[in-house]
Design a protein around this motif. Structure first.
Motif, mmCIF file in Angstrom:
data_model
loop_
_atom_site.group_PDB
_atom_site.id
_atom_site.type_symbol
_atom_site.label_atom_id
_atom_site.label_comp_id
_atom_site.label_asym_id
_atom_site.label_seq_id
_atom_site.Cartn_x
_atom_site.Cartn_y
_atom_site.Cartn_z
ATOM 1 N N LYS A 10 1.030 -1.364 0.173
ATOM 2 C CA LYS A 10 0.124 -0.025 0.072
ATOM 3 C C LYS A 10 1.015 1.085 -0.022
ATOM 4 O O LYS A 10 0.412 2.050 -0.419
ATOM 5 C CB LYS A 10 -0.821 -0.021 1.213
ATOM 6 N N GLN A 11 1.976 1.154 0.651
ATOM 7 C CA GLN A 11 2.726 2.403 0.868
ATOM 8 C C GLN A 11 4.123 1.825 0.935
ATOM 9 O O GLN A 11 4.805 1.183 2.029
ATOM 10 C CB GLN A 11 2.287 3.101 2.189
ATOM 11 N N LYS A 12 5.151 2.467 0.010
ATOM 12 C CA LYS A 12 6.565 1.981 0.069
ATOM 13 C C LYS A 12 7.377 2.980 0.961
ATOM 14 O O LYS A 12 8.268 2.621 1.562
ATOM 15 C CB LYS A 12 6.973 2.195 -1.437
ATOM 16 N N TYR A 13 6.881 4.117 1.408
ATOM 17 C CA TYR A 13 7.650 4.897 2.349
ATOM 18 C C TYR A 13 6.611 5.416 3.578
ATOM 19 O O TYR A 13 5.507 5.839 3.270
ATOM 20 C CB TYR A 13 7.925 6.379 1.550
ATOM 21 N N LEU A 14 7.191 5.242 4.533
ATOM 22 C CA LEU A 14 6.406 5.648 5.761
ATOM 23 C C LEU A 14 7.066 6.957 6.612
ATOM 24 O O LEU A 14 8.176 6.772 6.348
ATOM 25 C CB LEU A 14 6.572 4.377 6.810
ATOM 26 N N SER A 15 6.249 7.400 7.312
ATOM 27 C CA SER A 15 6.755 8.448 8.004
ATOM 28 C C SER A 15 7.375 7.826 9.399
ATOM 29 O O SER A 15 7.114 6.842 9.422
ATOM 30 C CB SER A 15 5.938 9.635 8.455
ATOM 31 N N LEU A 16 8.290 8.843 9.842
ATOM 32 C CA LEU A 16 8.696 8.198 11.230
ATOM 33 C C LEU A 16 7.506 7.955 12.127
ATOM 34 O O LEU A 16 7.907 6.824 12.827
ATOM 35 C CB LEU A 16 9.536 9.470 11.749
ATOM 36 N N GLN A 17 6.480 8.655 12.137
ATOM 37 C CA GLN A 17 5.402 8.454 13.055
ATOM 38 C C GLN A 17 4.954 6.893 12.680
ATOM 39 O O GLN A 17 4.608 6.069 13.450
ATOM 40 C CB GLN A 17 4.373 9.253 13.142
ATOM 41 N N GLN A 18 4.514 6.798 11.429
ATOM 42 C CA GLN A 18 3.959 5.490 10.859
ATOM 43 C C GLN A 18 4.841 4.389 11.125
ATOM 44 O O GLN A 18 4.334 3.292 11.468
ATOM 45 C CB GLN A 18 3.611 5.630 9.295
ATOM 46 N N MET A 19 5.994 4.517 11.051
ATOM 47 C CA MET A 19 7.128 3.445 11.353
ATOM 48 C C MET A 19 6.937 3.229 13.024
ATOM 49 O O MET A 19 6.949 1.891 13.233
ATOM 50 C CB MET A 19 8.678 3.822 10.873
ATOM 51 N N GLN A 20 6.777 4.225 13.802
ATOM 52 C CA GLN A 20 6.967 4.040 15.233
ATOM 53 C C GLN A 20 5.622 3.258 15.594
ATOM 54 O O GLN A 20 5.552 2.087 16.420
ATOM 55 C CB GLN A 20 7.033 5.341 15.904
ATOM 56 N N GLU A 21 4.436 3.515 15.007
ATOM 57 C CA GLU A 21 3.206 3.034 15.047
ATOM 58 C C GLU A 21 2.991 1.298 14.907
ATOM 59 O O GLU A 21 2.986 0.645 15.543
ATOM 60 C CB GLU A 21 2.009 3.943 14.677
ATOM 61 N N LEU A 22 3.845 1.320 13.643
ATOM 62 C CA LEU A 22 3.780 -0.040 13.103
ATOM 63 C C LEU A 22 4.548 -1.194 14.089
ATOM 64 O O LEU A 22 4.074 -2.120 14.024
ATOM 65 C CB LEU A 22 4.348 -0.167 11.659
ATOM 66 N N SER A 23 5.834 -0.542 14.190
ATOM 67 C CA SER A 23 6.762 -1.162 15.195
ATOM 68 C C SER A 23 6.116 -1.653 16.533
ATOM 69 O O SER A 23 6.355 -2.640 17.008
ATOM 70 C CB SER A 23 8.033 -0.654 15.363
ATOM 71 N N LYS A 31 13.993 0.472 14.287
ATOM 72 C CA LYS A 31 15.220 0.059 13.421
ATOM 73 C C LYS A 31 14.974 -1.022 12.770
ATOM 74 O O LYS A 31 15.116 -1.114 11.378
ATOM 75 C CB LYS A 31 16.420 -0.134 14.093
ATOM 76 N N GLN A 32 14.197 -2.135 13.127
ATOM 77 C CA GLN A 32 13.911 -3.460 12.417
ATOM 78 C C GLN A 32 12.834 -3.045 11.391
ATOM 79 O O GLN A 32 13.118 -3.516 10.325
ATOM 80 C CB GLN A 32 13.356 -4.337 13.310
ATOM 81 N N VAL A 33 11.808 -2.242 11.594
ATOM 82 C CA VAL A 33 10.964 -1.863 10.713
ATOM 83 C C VAL A 33 11.491 -1.043 9.459
ATOM 84 O O VAL A 33 11.269 -1.245 8.362
ATOM 85 C CB VAL A 33 9.707 -1.248 11.053
ATOM 86 N N LYS A 34 12.042 -0.099 9.842
ATOM 87 C CA LYS A 34 12.984 0.918 9.014
ATOM 88 C C LYS A 34 13.923 0.189 7.944
ATOM 89 O O LYS A 34 13.946 0.202 6.977
ATOM 90 C CB LYS A 34 13.797 1.818 9.755
#
Length: 65
Positions: A10-23, A31-34
């Motif tokens: 759906k989304q190839k690039y995530l914002s910092l906040q989106q990555m933190q939420e997903l993690s 760092k693993q998600v990034k």
């Protein structure tokens, strides 16, 4: 892993906040998600480049025959 793949589709690039939420949802570190997203983007680029080269080679071979 499926959740990461679904999100990447759906989304190839995530914002910092989106990555933190997903993690936090997946119980992984930021760092693993990034790193996973970076690796997936590189795999996509490599795959696309290989597909383009295969297509280009096919066109060149057909044109020169």
């Amino acid at each position: 892993l499926c959740a990461l793949k679904d999100r990447f589709q759906k989304q190839k690039y995530l914002s910092l906040q989106q990555m933190q939420e997903l993690s936090s949802i997946l119980n992984l570190s930021y760092k693993q998600v990034k790193t996973w997203f970076q690796n997936q983007r590189m795999k996509c680029k490599r795959w696309q480049k290989n597909q383009w080269l295969k297509t280009s080679n096919g066109v060149i071979q057909k044109g020169s025959a």
